[in-house]
Design a protein around this motif. Structure first.
Motif, PDB file in Angstrom:
ATOM      1  N   GLN A   1      62.872  12.896  35.227  1.00  0.00           N
ATOM      2  CA  GLN A   1      63.685  13.701  36.880  1.00  0.00           C
ATOM      3  C   GLN A   1      64.553  14.738  35.888  1.00  0.00           C
ATOM      4  O   GLN A   1      65.497  14.420  35.249  1.00  0.00           O
ATOM      5  N   VAL A   2      64.169  16.522  36.110  1.00  0.00           N
ATOM      6  CA  VAL A   2      64.691  17.548  35.596  1.00  0.00           C
ATOM      7  C   VAL A   2      65.868  17.426  36.565  1.00  0.00           C
ATOM      8  O   VAL A   2      65.885  18.089  37.651  1.00  0.00           O
ATOM      9  N   MET A   3      67.025  18.386  35.364  1.00  0.00           N
ATOM     10  CA  MET A   3      68.412  18.371  36.631  1.00  0.00           C
ATOM     11  C   MET A   3      68.104  19.940  36.014  1.00  0.00           C
ATOM     12  O   MET A   3      67.815  20.758  35.526  1.00  0.00           O
TER      13      MET A   3
ATOM     14  N   ASP B   1      63.624  26.142  30.117  1.00  0.00           N
ATOM     15  CA  ASP B   1      62.573  26.229  29.965  1.00  0.00           C
ATOM     16  C   ASP B   1      61.299  25.230  28.734  1.00  0.00           C
ATOM     17  O   ASP B   1      60.351  24.412  28.861  1.00  0.00           O
ATOM     18  N   GLU B   2      62.650  25.268  27.035  1.00  0.00           N
ATOM     19  CA  GLU B   2      61.865  24.587  25.886  1.00  0.00           C
ATOM     20  C   GLU B   2      61.596  22.704  26.420  1.00  0.00           C
ATOM     21  O   GLU B   2      60.713  22.394  25.955  1.00  0.00           O
ATOM     22  N   VAL B   3      62.432  22.268  27.296  1.00  0.00           N
ATOM     23  CA  VAL B   3      62.878  20.740  27.081  1.00  0.00           C
ATOM     24  C   VAL B   3      61.555  20.644  27.979  1.00  0.00           C
ATOM     25  O   VAL B   3      60.492  20.185  28.082  1.00  0.00           O
ATOM     26  N   ILE B   4      61.362  21.437  29.282  1.00  0.00           N
ATOM     27  CA  ILE B   4      60.102  21.077  30.467  1.00  0.00           C
ATOM     28  C   ILE B   4      59.474  21.593  29.652  1.00  0.00           C
ATOM     29  O   ILE B   4      58.212  20.557  29.662  1.00  0.00           O
ATOM     30  N   ALA B   5      58.880  22.181  29.236  1.00  0.00           N
ATOM     31  CA  ALA B   5      57.581  22.426  28.109  1.00  0.00           C
ATOM     32  C   ALA B   5      57.160  21.387  27.052  1.00  0.00           C
ATOM     33  O   ALA B   5      56.038  21.001  26.955  1.00  0.00           O
TER      34      ALA B   5
ATOM     35  N   LEU C   1      53.640  13.720  27.885  1.00  0.00           N
ATOM     36  CA  LEU C   1      53.078  13.686  28.975  1.00  0.00           C
ATOM     37  C   LEU C   1      51.806  13.475  29.140  1.00  0.00           C
ATOM     38  O   LEU C   1      51.188  12.404  29.307  1.00  0.00           O
ATOM     39  N   LYS C   2      51.001  14.519  28.446  1.00  0.00           N
ATOM     40  CA  LYS C   2      49.603  14.699  28.705  1.00  0.00           C
ATOM     41  C   LYS C   2      48.913  14.114  27.843  1.00  0.00           C
ATOM     42  O   LYS C   2      47.979  13.024  27.482  1.00  0.00           O
ATOM     43  N   ASN C   3      49.637  13.191  26.229  1.00  0.00           N
ATOM     44  CA  ASN C   3      49.046  12.923  25.478  1.00  0.00           C
ATOM     45  C   ASN C   3      49.593  11.032  25.299  1.00  0.00           C
ATOM     46  O   ASN C   3      49.368  10.313  24.432  1.00  0.00           O
ATOM     47  N   LEU C   4      50.422  10.532  26.268  1.00  0.00           N
ATOM     48  CA  LEU C   4      50.861   9.274  26.274  1.00  0.00           C
ATOM     49  C   LEU C   4      49.924   8.560  27.013  1.00  0.00           C
ATOM     50  O   LEU C   4      49.736   9.296  28.156  1.00  0.00           O
TER      51      LEU C   4
END
Length: 296
Positions: free
Chosen positions: A179-181, A186-190, A196-199
């Motif tokens: 959960q993003v607070m 934007d760097e953190v979110i990106a 997560l794409k590669n998880l």
């Protein structure tokens, strides 16, 4: 490995992170309900999602997740609380579909892609909080994510995963929630989205012996995370014969009298855990006496 859930903070507190191993919890549900593999995956993912949402509660707070899609599985209902307890059932446990185009269990096919995703939270206030969103995927991880973003307005990522053995038992089950607070860059979110794409699937990581802490380490790729706590989770139902007695009393005297005359007793079955409670004629008559005030 025991079932437990880990709560953590990452990126200096801008991301709340949760990860859970719920293999035995989902196994217990599979045994109690006799689910077939696609239904097991759908119910299992829902239970894991319920545990993750429950981890955000406090004290005696509870919540109910209702997933009502147009697939053959029918409705899925899950109850959880802040203590790591979860219970749930699936309307049609005998759902076994061919694997999907990715060679995975076809949860979307079981749940359906049209319907309603509802979360009801009892936070000890006069009225429970209720949030509702449409089913957007049927895979369920995306549906929990969409609910959090739209109804609770928390940008989130939810991963739910269940591996089922050929004999219908559960191999592994678990998941994560990020959960993003407010204030996260934007760097953190990106960066998170890219990772997560590669998880790999959480259930595959659990199969390799990874712990919930390991899973968070993999997600955050060595960035420092602060573990806040870990807590056991379990499949737990608090049903009892006393609770069913109260429910039968609400049917009224004529209905209970019919049970005595036509069936010579009654059997109540808990939807959540499958426990059965038998009431003989004398016990049913006792409930009628309670209603009428005729305490012998």
């Amino acid at each position: 490995m025991k079932d437990y859930l880990v709560k953590a903070l990452a990126y200096g507190g801008y991301v709340r992170a949760y990860a859970v191993n719920a293999t035995e919890t989902v196994s217990e549900a599979q045994r109690r309900h006799g689910t077939w593999h696609t239904a097991s995956a759908a119910l299992g993912r829902s239970l894991v999602g319920g545990l993750l949402l429950g981890a955000t509660l406090k004290g005696e707070d509870t919540l109910t997740v209702k997933i009502q899609g147009d697939g053959p599985a029918g409705a899925i209902i899950v109850d959880s609380n802040a203590k790591g307890d979860v219970k749930g059932y699936i309307q049609n446990p005998k759902v076994s579909l061919p694997l999907n185009e990715k060679g995975k269990l076809d949860v979307r096919g079981a749940v359906g892609t049209n319907g309603v995703f509802t979360v009801i939270k009892d936070l000890g206030l006069k009225e429970p909080f209720s949030g509702q969103t449409p089913i957007v995927s049927g895979e369920l991880g995306e549906d929990f994510t969409y609910y959090l973003a739209i109804s609770e307005q928390i940008p989130s990522a939810v991963g739910l995963s269940v591996l089922v053995n050929p004999d219908e038992t559960i191999k592994t089950a678990g998941g994560f929630m990020l959960q993003v607070m407010p204030g996260a860059s934007d760097e953190v979110i990106a960066g998170l989205e890219e990772r997560l794409k590669n998880l790999p699937n959480v259930s595959s990581l659990l199969e390799e012996g990874k712990t919930p802490e390991d899973i968070l380490d993999i997600i955050f790729e060595g960035d420092s995370i602060m573990i806040l706590e870990d807590a056991p989770v379990r499949f737990h139902c608090e049903c009892s014969k006393e609770k069913f007695s109260t429910a039968i009393i609400t049917l009224g005297t004529s209905e209970i009298q019919a049970m005595i005359e036509e069936d010579h007793g009654a059997e109540a079955v808990c939807s959540f855990c499958g426990n059965k409670y038998h009431f003989d004629e004398d016990e049913l008559q006792g409930l009628i006496d309670e209603i009428t005030g005729d305490k012998k």
